[in-house]
Scaffold this motif. Sequence first.
Motif, short mmCIF file in Angstrom:
data_model
loop_
_atom_site.label_atom_id
_atom_site.label_comp_id
_atom_site.label_asym_id
_atom_site.label_seq_id
_atom_site.Cartn_x
_atom_site.Cartn_y
_atom_site.Cartn_z
N PHE A 175 -49.79 11.34 -18.97
CA PHE A 175 -48.63 11.14 -18.11
C PHE A 175 -47.36 11.64 -18.80
CE2 PHE A 175 -44.87 8.73 -17.01
CZ PHE A 175 -44.80 8.96 -15.65
N TYR A 176 -47.17 11.26 -20.07
CA TYR A 176 -45.96 11.67 -20.78
C TYR A 176 -45.95 13.17 -21.06
CZ TYR A 176 -44.12 6.99 -21.12
OH TYR A 176 -43.59 5.77 -20.81
N ARG A 177 -47.11 13.79 -21.25
CA ARG A 177 -47.17 15.25 -21.41
C ARG A 177 -46.77 15.93 -20.10
NH1 ARG A 177 -51.83 15.77 -23.66
NH2 ARG A 177 -53.01 16.07 -21.75
N TRP A 178 -47.30 15.43 -18.97
CA TRP A 178 -46.90 15.97 -17.66
C TRP A 178 -45.40 15.85 -17.46
CZ3 TRP A 178 -50.94 13.01 -14.22
CH2 TRP A 178 -52.19 13.63 -14.33
N ARG A 179 -44.87 14.68 -17.85
CA ARG A 179 -43.43 14.45 -17.70
C ARG A 179 -42.64 15.43 -18.55
NH1 ARG A 179 -39.55 10.69 -19.64
NH2 ARG A 179 -38.15 10.11 -17.95
N GLN A 180 -43.05 15.64 -19.79
CA GLN A 180 -42.38 16.56 -20.70
C GLN A 180 -42.42 17.99 -20.17
OE1 GLN A 180 -44.27 16.92 -24.54
NE2 GLN A 180 -42.35 17.51 -25.52
N LEU A 181 -43.55 18.38 -19.59
CA LEU A 181 -43.71 19.73 -19.05
C LEU A 181 -43.07 19.90 -17.67
CD1 LEU A 181 -47.43 20.34 -20.08
CD2 LEU A 181 -45.38 21.36 -21.14
N GLY A 182 -42.62 18.81 -17.07
CA GLY A 182 -42.00 18.87 -15.75
C GLY A 182 -43.00 19.06 -14.62
N ILE A 183 -44.27 18.66 -14.86
CA ILE A 183 -45.29 18.85 -13.81
C ILE A 183 -45.81 17.52 -13.26
CG2 ILE A 183 -45.99 21.11 -14.64
CD1 ILE A 183 -48.42 19.77 -15.97
N GLY A 184 -45.30 16.42 -13.76
CA GLY A 184 -45.72 15.10 -13.28
C GLY A 184 -44.89 14.66 -12.10
N PRO A 185 -45.16 13.46 -11.63
CA PRO A 185 -44.35 12.93 -10.53
C PRO A 185 -42.92 12.69 -11.00
CG PRO A 185 -45.81 11.23 -11.39
CD PRO A 185 -46.18 12.51 -12.07
N ARG A 186 -42.00 12.80 -10.09
CA ARG A 186 -40.60 12.52 -10.39
C ARG A 186 -40.48 11.12 -10.98
NH1 ARG A 186 -36.21 12.33 -5.59
NH2 ARG A 186 -34.49 11.53 -6.82
N SER A 187 -39.63 10.96 -11.97
CA SER A 187 -39.48 9.65 -12.62
C SER A 187 -38.04 9.47 -13.09
CB SER A 187 -40.45 9.52 -13.79
OG SER A 187 -40.22 10.53 -14.74
N VAL A 188 -37.72 8.22 -13.42
CA VAL A 188 -36.39 7.87 -13.89
C VAL A 188 -36.55 7.08 -15.18
CG1 VAL A 188 -34.35 6.46 -13.40
CG2 VAL A 188 -35.42 7.76 -11.57
N LYS A 189 -35.76 7.44 -16.19
CA LYS A 189 -35.74 6.67 -17.42
C LYS A 189 -34.57 5.69 -17.35
CE LYS A 189 -36.16 7.13 -22.37
NZ LYS A 189 -36.31 8.08 -23.48
N LEU A 190 -34.88 4.42 -17.46
CA LEU A 190 -33.88 3.37 -17.40
C LEU A 190 -33.12 3.26 -18.72
CD1 LEU A 190 -36.05 0.65 -15.62
CD2 LEU A 190 -34.45 2.27 -14.58
N PRO A 191 -31.95 2.64 -18.71
CA PRO A 191 -31.17 2.50 -19.95
C PRO A 191 -31.94 1.82 -21.10
CG PRO A 191 -29.81 1.95 -18.08
CD PRO A 191 -31.21 2.14 -17.56
N ASN A 192 -32.89 0.96 -20.77
CA ASN A 192 -33.67 0.29 -21.81
C ASN A 192 -34.85 1.14 -22.30
OD1 ASN A 192 -35.56 0.10 -19.77
ND2 ASN A 192 -35.68 -2.12 -19.77
N GLY A 193 -34.99 2.36 -21.76
CA GLY A 193 -36.05 3.27 -22.20
C GLY A 193 -37.30 3.24 -21.33
N SER A 229 -42.99 6.47 -3.23
CA SER A 229 -42.93 7.69 -2.40
C SER A 229 -42.97 8.95 -3.25
CB SER A 229 -41.67 7.68 -1.52
OG SER A 229 -40.51 7.62 -2.32
N TRP A 230 -42.37 8.92 -4.45
CA TRP A 230 -42.41 10.09 -5.32
C TRP A 230 -43.84 10.36 -5.77
CZ3 TRP A 230 -37.93 8.47 -9.09
CH2 TRP A 230 -36.73 8.48 -8.40
N LEU A 231 -44.57 9.30 -6.14
CA LEU A 231 -45.97 9.46 -6.55
C LEU A 231 -46.81 9.96 -5.38
CD1 LEU A 231 -48.20 9.18 -8.65
CD2 LEU A 231 -48.46 6.79 -7.91
N ASP A 232 -46.63 9.36 -4.21
CA ASP A 232 -47.39 9.79 -3.03
C ASP A 232 -47.12 11.25 -2.69
OD1 ASP A 232 -48.46 7.25 -2.87
OD2 ASP A 232 -47.16 6.60 -1.24
N ASP A 233 -45.86 11.67 -2.75
CA ASP A 233 -45.51 13.06 -2.47
C ASP A 233 -46.14 14.00 -3.48
OD1 ASP A 233 -43.99 12.30 -0.28
OD2 ASP A 233 -42.07 12.49 -1.33
N TRP A 234 -46.09 13.62 -4.75
CA TRP A 234 -46.65 14.44 -5.82
C TRP A 234 -48.16 14.61 -5.63
CZ3 TRP A 234 -49.78 12.98 -10.16
CH2 TRP A 234 -49.88 13.95 -11.15
N LEU A 235 -48.86 13.52 -5.33
CA LEU A 235 -50.30 13.58 -5.09
C LEU A 235 -50.63 14.43 -3.86
CD1 LEU A 235 -51.26 9.89 -5.90
CD2 LEU A 235 -51.85 11.92 -7.26
N ARG A 236 -49.83 14.28 -2.82
CA ARG A 236 -50.03 15.06 -1.59
C ARG A 236 -49.85 16.56 -1.89
NH1 ARG A 236 -48.25 11.74 1.64
NH2 ARG A 236 -46.07 11.89 1.06
#
Length: 70
Positions: free
Chosen positions: A31-49, A56-63
């Motif tokens: 998951f973190y490799r996909w996120r680093q490469l920009g190919i995973g589902p859209r995500s948000v990093k919160l101030p606490n890390g 809906s972002w996950l569903d769209d990505w899977l679709r």
Amino acid sequence: MISRAGKESAHDEWLTVADVIAEVRVPRSTFYRWRQLGIGPRSVKLPNGDVRIRRSWLDDWLRNLAEEAA
């Protein structure tokens, strides 16, 4: 879910990384490799890390993955 206008509904829950990796059945490192490469589902990093993904972002990505595979 996101409507055609692009607005999230009140029922569009925030998922944790644990929720997502359990659903798509991949290791956390994948998951973190996909996120680093920009190919995973859209995500948000919160101030606490912590990272969160809207349902809906996950569903769209899977679709989109399914459409690309077809």
